[in-house]
Design a protein around this motif. Structure first.
Motif, PDB file in Angstrom:
ATOM      1  N   HIS A  50      42.736  41.053  49.087  1.00 37.80           N
ATOM      2  CA  HIS A  50      43.136  39.759  48.563  1.00 37.80           C
ATOM      3  C   HIS A  50      42.889  39.682  47.081  1.00 37.80           C
ATOM      4  CE1 HIS A  50      42.717  37.779  52.717  1.00 37.80           C
ATOM      5  NE2 HIS A  50      43.665  38.464  52.771  1.00 37.80           N
ATOM      6  N   VAL A  51      43.837  39.244  46.526  1.00 38.86           N
ATOM      7  CA  VAL A  51      43.792  38.914  44.937  1.00 38.86           C
ATOM      8  C   VAL A  51      44.060  37.515  44.891  1.00 38.86           C
ATOM      9  CG1 VAL A  51      44.303  39.537  42.650  1.00 38.86           C
ATOM     10  CG2 VAL A  51      44.307  41.489  44.405  1.00 38.86           C
ATOM     11  N   GLU A  52      43.055  36.650  44.471  1.00 41.68           N
ATOM     12  CA  GLU A  52      43.315  35.209  44.691  1.00 41.68           C
ATOM     13  C   GLU A  52      43.209  34.523  43.198  1.00 41.68           C
ATOM     14  OE1 GLU A  52      41.683  32.745  47.975  1.00 41.68           O
ATOM     15  OE2 GLU A  52      40.388  31.817  46.227  1.00 41.68           O
ATOM     16  N   PHE A  53      44.258  33.637  42.975  1.00 44.70           N
ATOM     17  CA  PHE A  53      44.461  33.004  41.368  1.00 44.70           C
ATOM     18  C   PHE A  53      44.055  31.527  42.009  1.00 44.70           C
ATOM     19  CE2 PHE A  53      46.931  36.581  41.252  1.00 44.70           C
ATOM     20  CZ  PHE A  53      46.672  37.154  39.855  1.00 44.70           C
ATOM     21  N   ASP A  54      43.180  31.112  41.129  1.00 46.00           N
ATOM     22  CA  ASP A  54      42.495  29.595  41.453  1.00 46.00           C
ATOM     23  C   ASP A  54      42.763  28.779  40.046  1.00 46.00           C
ATOM     24  OD1 ASP A  54      41.780  27.313  42.605  1.00 46.00           O
ATOM     25  OD2 ASP A  54      39.698  28.264  43.147  1.00 46.00           O
ATOM     26  N   LEU A  55      43.364  27.895  39.888  1.00 42.07           N
ATOM     27  CA  LEU A  55      43.393  27.084  38.858  1.00 42.07           C
ATOM     28  C   LEU A  55      42.502  26.124  38.459  1.00 42.07           C
ATOM     29  CD1 LEU A  55      45.123  26.820  36.090  1.00 42.07           C
ATOM     30  CD2 LEU A  55      46.380  25.110  37.452  1.00 42.07           C
ATOM     31  N   PHE A  56      41.685  26.224  37.181  1.00 38.05           N
ATOM     32  CA  PHE A  56      40.831  25.215  36.744  1.00 38.05           C
ATOM     33  C   PHE A  56      41.535  24.446  35.653  1.00 38.05           C
ATOM     34  CE2 PHE A  56      38.333  28.321  39.200  1.00 38.05           C
ATOM     35  CZ  PHE A  56      37.417  27.491  40.048  1.00 38.05           C
ATOM     36  N   PRO A  57      41.394  23.146  35.774  1.00 40.36           N
ATOM     37  CA  PRO A  57      42.316  22.446  34.850  1.00 40.36           C
ATOM     38  C   PRO A  57      41.183  22.070  33.874  1.00 40.36           C
ATOM     39  CG  PRO A  57      42.548  21.281  37.024  1.00 40.36           C
ATOM     40  CD  PRO A  57      41.767  22.507  37.309  1.00 40.36           C
ATOM     41  N   ALA A  58      41.914  21.820  32.597  1.00 39.03           N
ATOM     42  CA  ALA A  58      40.923  21.571  31.574  1.00 39.03           C
ATOM     43  C   ALA A  58      41.357  20.502  30.819  1.00 39.03           C
ATOM     44  CB  ALA A  58      40.503  22.542  30.339  1.00 39.03           C
ATOM     45  N   ALA A  59      40.715  19.316  30.481  1.00 38.13           N
ATOM     46  CA  ALA A  59      41.162  18.108  29.789  1.00 38.13           C
ATOM     47  C   ALA A  59      41.916  18.587  28.189  1.00 38.13           C
ATOM     48  CB  ALA A  59      40.093  17.177  29.382  1.00 38.13           C
ATOM     49  N   SER A  60      41.261  19.725  27.832  1.00 37.24           N
ATOM     50  CA  SER A  60      41.923  20.063  26.522  1.00 37.24           C
ATOM     51  C   SER A  60      43.091  20.763  26.405  1.00 37.24           C
ATOM     52  CB  SER A  60      40.956  21.153  25.684  1.00 37.24           C
ATOM     53  OG  SER A  60      40.911  22.246  26.621  1.00 37.24           O
ATOM     54  N   GLY A  61      43.636  20.898  27.791  1.00 38.18           N
ATOM     55  CA  GLY A  61      45.162  21.483  27.984  1.00 38.18           C
ATOM     56  C   GLY A  61      45.250  22.917  28.206  1.00 38.18           C
ATOM     57  N   ASN A  62      43.727  23.582  27.796  1.00 39.26           N
ATOM     58  CA  ASN A  62      43.690  25.044  28.191  1.00 39.26           C
ATOM     59  C   ASN A  62      43.117  25.519  29.488  1.00 39.26           C
ATOM     60  OD1 ASN A  62      44.574  25.562  25.360  1.00 39.26           O
ATOM     61  ND2 ASN A  62      42.516  25.391  24.788  1.00 39.26           N
ATOM     62  N   SER A  63      43.719  25.155  30.665  1.00 43.87           N
ATOM     63  CA  SER A  63      43.437  25.348  31.869  1.00 43.87           C
ATOM     64  C   SER A  63      43.488  26.791  32.046  1.00 43.87           C
ATOM     65  CB  SER A  63      44.502  24.843  33.031  1.00 43.87           C
ATOM     66  OG  SER A  63      44.618  23.359  32.897  1.00 43.87           O
ATOM     67  N   THR A  64      42.630  27.271  33.137  1.00 39.95           N
ATOM     68  CA  THR A  64      42.436  28.895  33.159  1.00 39.95           C
ATOM     69  C   THR A  64      42.532  29.217  34.535  1.00 39.95           C
ATOM     70  OG1 THR A  64      40.765  28.780  31.222  1.00 39.95           O
ATOM     71  CG2 THR A  64      40.744  30.672  32.692  1.00 39.95           C
ATOM     72  N   TRP A  65      43.236  30.366  34.867  1.00 40.20           N
ATOM     73  CA  TRP A  65      43.043  30.832  36.174  1.00 40.20           C
ATOM     74  C   TRP A  65      41.917  31.694  36.386  1.00 40.20           C
ATOM     75  CZ3 TRP A  65      46.480  29.278  39.941  1.00 40.20           C
ATOM     76  CH2 TRP A  65      47.777  28.769  39.403  1.00 40.20           C
ATOM     77  N   SER A  66      41.175  31.577  37.586  1.00 41.02           N
ATOM     78  CA  SER A  66      40.029  32.305  37.819  1.00 41.02           C
ATOM     79  C   SER A  66      40.775  33.354  38.790  1.00 41.02           C
ATOM     80  CB  SER A  66      39.161  31.575  38.517  1.00 41.02           C
ATOM     81  OG  SER A  66      38.113  32.428  38.975  1.00 41.02           O
ATOM     82  N   ILE A  67      40.318  34.826  38.662  1.00 42.20           N
ATOM     83  CA  ILE A  67      41.128  35.911  39.499  1.00 42.20           C
ATOM     84  C   ILE A  67      39.665  36.305  40.142  1.00 42.20           C
ATOM     85  CG2 ILE A  67      41.965  38.082  39.562  1.00 42.20           C
ATOM     86  CD1 ILE A  67      43.198  37.490  36.663  1.00 42.20           C
ATOM     87  N   ASP A  68      40.046  36.172  41.699  1.00 43.80           N
ATOM     88  CA  ASP A  68      38.981  36.936  42.322  1.00 43.80           C
ATOM     89  C   ASP A  68      39.599  37.937  43.404  1.00 43.80           C
ATOM     90  OD1 ASP A  68      36.395  37.031  43.487  1.00 43.80           O
ATOM     91  OD2 ASP A  68      36.771  35.331  45.081  1.00 43.80           O
ATOM     92  N   PHE A  69      38.795  39.000  43.665  1.00 45.21           N
ATOM     93  CA  PHE A  69      39.312  40.303  44.310  1.00 45.21           C
ATOM     94  C   PHE A  69      38.409  40.563  45.343  1.00 45.21           C
ATOM     95  CE2 PHE A  69      39.074  45.053  44.295  1.00 45.21           C
ATOM     96  CZ  PHE A  69      40.386  45.050  44.807  1.00 45.21           C
TER      97      PHE A  69
END
Length: 182
Positions: A50-69
């Motif tokens: 499994h390769v999982e992308f989990d979105l972490f929103p940021a108030a600054s607008g620079n949200s980031t996808w965390s990738i887990d394998f």
């Protein structure tokens, strides 16, 4: 003669590292319960990945996808319960598996319906024992390998950097997202 064959195979292996030229396993999106979590899956001969992308929103607008394998045995042993493991599989197909992971990342980057226009990513390269040392110790071989694959396979202008001992962040330029080959 045998030594020449061994050396020829070794040279080919070294040249392939990072170029994602090994044949990819077939993959697909297998789980998407909400727009902030997307899971791809693929099977090798021995494991389910499994390769999982989990979105972490940021108030600054620079949200980031965390990738887990993660990997689990295709036929879990009694008592294992099919639990996911971040440890080495020992499967002996690292280039094919990495090529598949790279192709999954490219697919995700090139699909605005999945990535929601967020092209900032982060992942942690863990050790063979499955431990993530984020602040102390040395950079793991996996982290180095993942960074090489990203630098060689993401669109031109992608910024790849270490933001912790074993934490890699990368940002795909907006103008390149639709040009990422799959």
């Amino acid at each position: 003669m045998a030594m020449n064959k061994i050396m020829e195979g070794w040279r080919k292996y070294i040249n392939e590292i990072g170029d994602a030229s090994a044949e990819s396993y077939p993959f697909k999106v297998i789980y998407r319960p909400r727009s902030s979590l997307v899971r791809y899956g693929f099977n090798s001969e021995e494991f389910l990945y499994h390769v999982e992308f989990d979105l972490f929103p940021a108030a600054s607008g620079n949200s980031t996808w965390s990738i887990d394998f993660e990997a689990t045995a295709a036929a879990p042993q009694a008592g294992a319960g099919g639990a996911y493991s971040k440890e080495t599989t020992g499967e002996g197909r690292p280039l094919r598996i990495m090529s598949t992971v790279v192709n999954i990342i490219k697919d995700f980057v090139g699909n605005p319906e999945l990535n929601k226009g967020v092209l900032h990513f982060r992942f942690t390269g863990i050790s063979k024992s499955g431990v993530a040392d984020l602040y102390f110790g040395e950079v793991t071989q996996r982290t180095r390998l993942y960074k090489i694959f990203l630098e060689k396979n993401m669109p031109p202008g992608t910024k790849v950097e270490e933001v912790g001992t074993n934490v890699i962040a990368f940002t795909v330029p907006e103008e390149q997202k639709d040009e990422t080959p799959v």
